[in-house]
Motif scaffolding. Sequence first.
Motif, short mmCIF file in Angstrom:
data_model
loop_
_atom_site.label_atom_id
_atom_site.label_comp_id
_atom_site.label_asym_id
_atom_site.label_seq_id
_atom_site.Cartn_x
_atom_site.Cartn_y
_atom_site.Cartn_z
N VAL A 135 0.92 -1.29 -0.16
CA VAL A 135 0.03 -0.06 0.04
C VAL A 135 0.96 1.13 0.06
CG1 VAL A 135 -1.97 1.20 1.01
CG2 VAL A 135 -1.73 -1.31 1.16
N ALA A 136 1.16 1.87 -1.12
CA ALA A 136 2.15 2.81 -1.35
C ALA A 136 1.40 4.23 -0.82
CB ALA A 136 2.31 3.09 -2.80
N ASP A 137 2.30 5.10 -0.16
CA ASP A 137 1.90 6.07 0.68
C ASP A 137 2.29 7.59 0.25
OD1 ASP A 137 0.64 6.12 3.59
OD2 ASP A 137 1.81 7.87 3.60
N SER A 138 3.21 7.46 -0.68
CA SER A 138 3.91 8.80 -1.14
C SER A 138 4.33 8.62 -2.63
CB SER A 138 4.79 9.27 -0.25
OG SER A 138 6.08 8.33 -0.07
N LEU A 139 4.64 9.70 -3.35
CA LEU A 139 5.44 9.75 -4.68
C LEU A 139 6.72 9.20 -4.47
CD1 LEU A 139 3.95 12.91 -6.34
CD2 LEU A 139 3.37 10.44 -7.02
N ASP A 140 7.48 9.46 -3.47
CA ASP A 140 8.96 9.02 -3.31
C ASP A 140 8.77 7.52 -3.07
OD1 ASP A 140 9.91 11.68 -3.35
OD2 ASP A 140 9.87 11.95 -1.40
N GLU A 141 8.07 6.86 -2.33
CA GLU A 141 7.80 5.49 -2.06
C GLU A 141 7.37 5.04 -3.43
OE1 GLU A 141 4.65 2.39 -0.28
OE2 GLU A 141 5.56 3.84 1.41
N LEU A 142 6.92 5.42 -4.30
CA LEU A 142 6.35 4.87 -5.50
C LEU A 142 7.69 4.93 -6.60
CD1 LEU A 142 2.94 6.18 -6.76
CD2 LEU A 142 3.45 3.89 -6.19
N ALA A 143 8.57 6.07 -6.52
CA ALA A 143 9.71 6.06 -7.21
C ALA A 143 10.51 4.85 -7.00
CB ALA A 143 10.15 7.41 -7.16
N THR A 144 10.88 4.68 -5.56
CA THR A 144 11.64 3.79 -5.03
C THR A 144 10.98 2.24 -5.52
OG1 THR A 144 12.23 4.69 -3.12
CG2 THR A 144 12.54 2.73 -2.96
N LEU A 145 9.80 2.08 -5.30
CA LEU A 145 9.08 0.82 -5.71
C LEU A 145 9.63 0.56 -7.16
CD1 LEU A 145 5.75 0.60 -3.61
CD2 LEU A 145 7.54 -1.15 -4.03
N ALA A 146 9.47 1.63 -7.83
CA ALA A 146 9.56 1.40 -9.41
C ALA A 146 10.89 1.10 -9.94
CB ALA A 146 9.15 2.80 -10.09
N ARG A 147 11.84 1.51 -8.94
CA ARG A 147 13.35 1.22 -9.23
C ARG A 147 13.61 -0.34 -8.70
NH1 ARG A 147 14.13 6.32 -7.41
NH2 ARG A 147 14.43 5.82 -5.26
N LEU A 148 12.98 -0.56 -7.50
CA LEU A 148 12.95 -2.02 -6.58
C LEU A 148 12.53 -3.08 -7.65
CD1 LEU A 148 12.60 -1.20 -3.11
CD2 LEU A 148 14.99 -1.73 -4.55
N SER A 149 11.43 -2.69 -8.51
CA SER A 149 10.58 -3.91 -9.20
C SER A 149 10.92 -3.91 -10.58
CB SER A 149 9.04 -3.35 -8.93
OG SER A 149 8.83 -2.23 -9.56
N ALA A 150 11.83 -3.11 -11.08
CA ALA A 150 12.05 -3.20 -12.50
C ALA A 150 12.92 -4.52 -12.67
CB ALA A 150 13.05 -2.27 -12.83
N GLY A 151 12.35 -5.29 -13.87
CA GLY A 151 12.73 -6.39 -14.29
C GLY A 151 12.12 -7.56 -13.64
N ARG A 152 10.89 -7.36 -13.01
CA ARG A 152 10.28 -8.66 -12.19
C ARG A 152 9.40 -9.29 -13.37
NH1 ARG A 152 8.94 -8.87 -6.77
NH2 ARG A 152 6.91 -9.67 -7.54
N ALA A 153 9.27 -10.56 -13.26
CA ALA A 153 8.73 -11.39 -14.27
C ALA A 153 6.91 -10.93 -14.24
CB ALA A 153 8.93 -12.78 -13.98
N ALA A 154 6.84 -10.65 -12.76
CA ALA A 154 5.53 -10.69 -12.78
C ALA A 154 5.23 -9.20 -11.94
CB ALA A 154 4.38 -11.57 -11.87
N PRO A 155 4.10 -8.17 -12.37
CA PRO A 155 4.27 -7.02 -11.55
C PRO A 155 3.79 -7.22 -10.05
CG PRO A 155 3.22 -6.84 -13.75
CD PRO A 155 3.53 -8.18 -13.41
N GLN A 156 4.33 -6.37 -9.23
CA GLN A 156 3.91 -6.39 -7.96
C GLN A 156 2.59 -5.65 -7.74
OE1 GLN A 156 5.01 -7.82 -4.76
NE2 GLN A 156 3.01 -6.62 -4.10
N PRO A 157 1.53 -6.28 -7.28
CA PRO A 157 0.45 -5.50 -7.03
C PRO A 157 0.66 -4.30 -5.84
CG PRO A 157 -0.05 -7.61 -7.06
CD PRO A 157 1.46 -7.48 -7.02
#
Length: 466
Positions: A135-157
């Motif tokens: 459950v994302a809480d801020s734009l900064d957190e979304l940006a971090t999640l975007a970087r950490l999840s890059a290249g995942r086989a299945a997207p993180q909900p």
Amino acid sequence: MIDHAFLWPDTAEVLANGHLAIGGCDTAALAREFGTPLYVLDAATFDAAARGYLAALARHYPGRSAAHYAGKALLNTAVAQLAARAGLGLDVVSGGELFVALRAGVPAEHIHLHGNAKLRAELQQALEAGVGAIVADSLDELATLARLSAGRAAPQPIMLRVTPDIAADTHAHIQTGHAASKFGFALDALDAAAACVAAAPGLRLRGLHAHIGSQIFSYAAIERAVGVLLDCAARLRDQHGIVVDTISPGGGLGVPYTADQPQPDYAAYVAAISRALAEGCAARGLPLPALVLEPGRSIVARAAVALYEVVATKPLSSADEQPRTKDEPLAEASADPSSLVVRPSAVTRYLHIDGGMADNIRPALYGARYTALLANRAAAAPAEVVHVAGRFCESSDVLLRDVPLPAAQLGDLLAVAVAGAYTLSMASNYNLVPRPALVLVQNGQARLVQRRETYADLAARDVPLG
């Protein structure tokens, strides 16, 4: 028979010897075996509340639904297992809570990770575990999640926590949905959040979340929050082509701590939210989403009782308390004054107990009130009105004020009702006092599920100078 039984666990009873029993276990015997302070958790009460939520959802909501236990209320391995066995998912707010949930065997897909300031390591931990939603809480957190999840086989909900700008009718310290709250996305940040998710192939926007506060007795504010979430869902559909799959209005249903407060009605609470969601979707032309509720306090609070030993007393002088007039009520925190056999004009004395604000910070933090009885003389009539003070070096360490009790003696056992939520979960080692044990009781059997800390535990992190 126990007065105001709705404040005590479902299994609470007074035995022939006058002792309070929970889950078929004599609390005086529990105190002798496990020591005090001691928290006693009744499995039957916990389970009944959990199943009450699930039954209400099945009855009142026509779409998919789930209830996730809010672990911040009280969480350890056994409690996580109780929740999972009752059919609940789990809401966690830290890497530690996530670790305990996984250790307890809760399926990762049934876990949601919340929090307004998640650490990078915690986000990585959740991604590696494959939690059902972050459950994302801020734009900064979304940006971090975007970087950490890059290249995942299945997207993180993920879900977006929205701040609906609704001030719940509750204490300011537990309001979480007003415009100045530290939690969630402001409404005018929704488009930026959607764009960020759209540009992150490792993320999938699953739903919207809001939580306006805790200890709420009126459903109107929660229904308004549902409306705000649906307005956001319509905006995401119309401007970004995103179909919201899940709506969560959080939790927050209040529970009574004293006899003057209303009892929770799971069915009415769930029915109000379900109606607001179904009618709101129809009015906006939205498909019916999955509904996720996040009860915590209303499941575990009443299920637990705290036990303390009376270790000292102190009479109050006239300077300590202003005498009451004959017709003046005892206090907002007291039980029904008509139940008193003796009607003193003022509080007579302090009872000093072997616990207090380090295991229950709520009275000191925001003036929380409680109900109590003497567990070893549970059938005795009240004979005096007292304050119950803790052992910690703060003047605010008064656990109960204006509480009617039988004339207490040293060694008596004080039982405090509705002690399951935000007590042990916020406990500290102030004054280097070990935190209490927790026992689970059911069908006459008691099981230690969290041991009392030792002095060695307190020093385990210390690094001597040499």
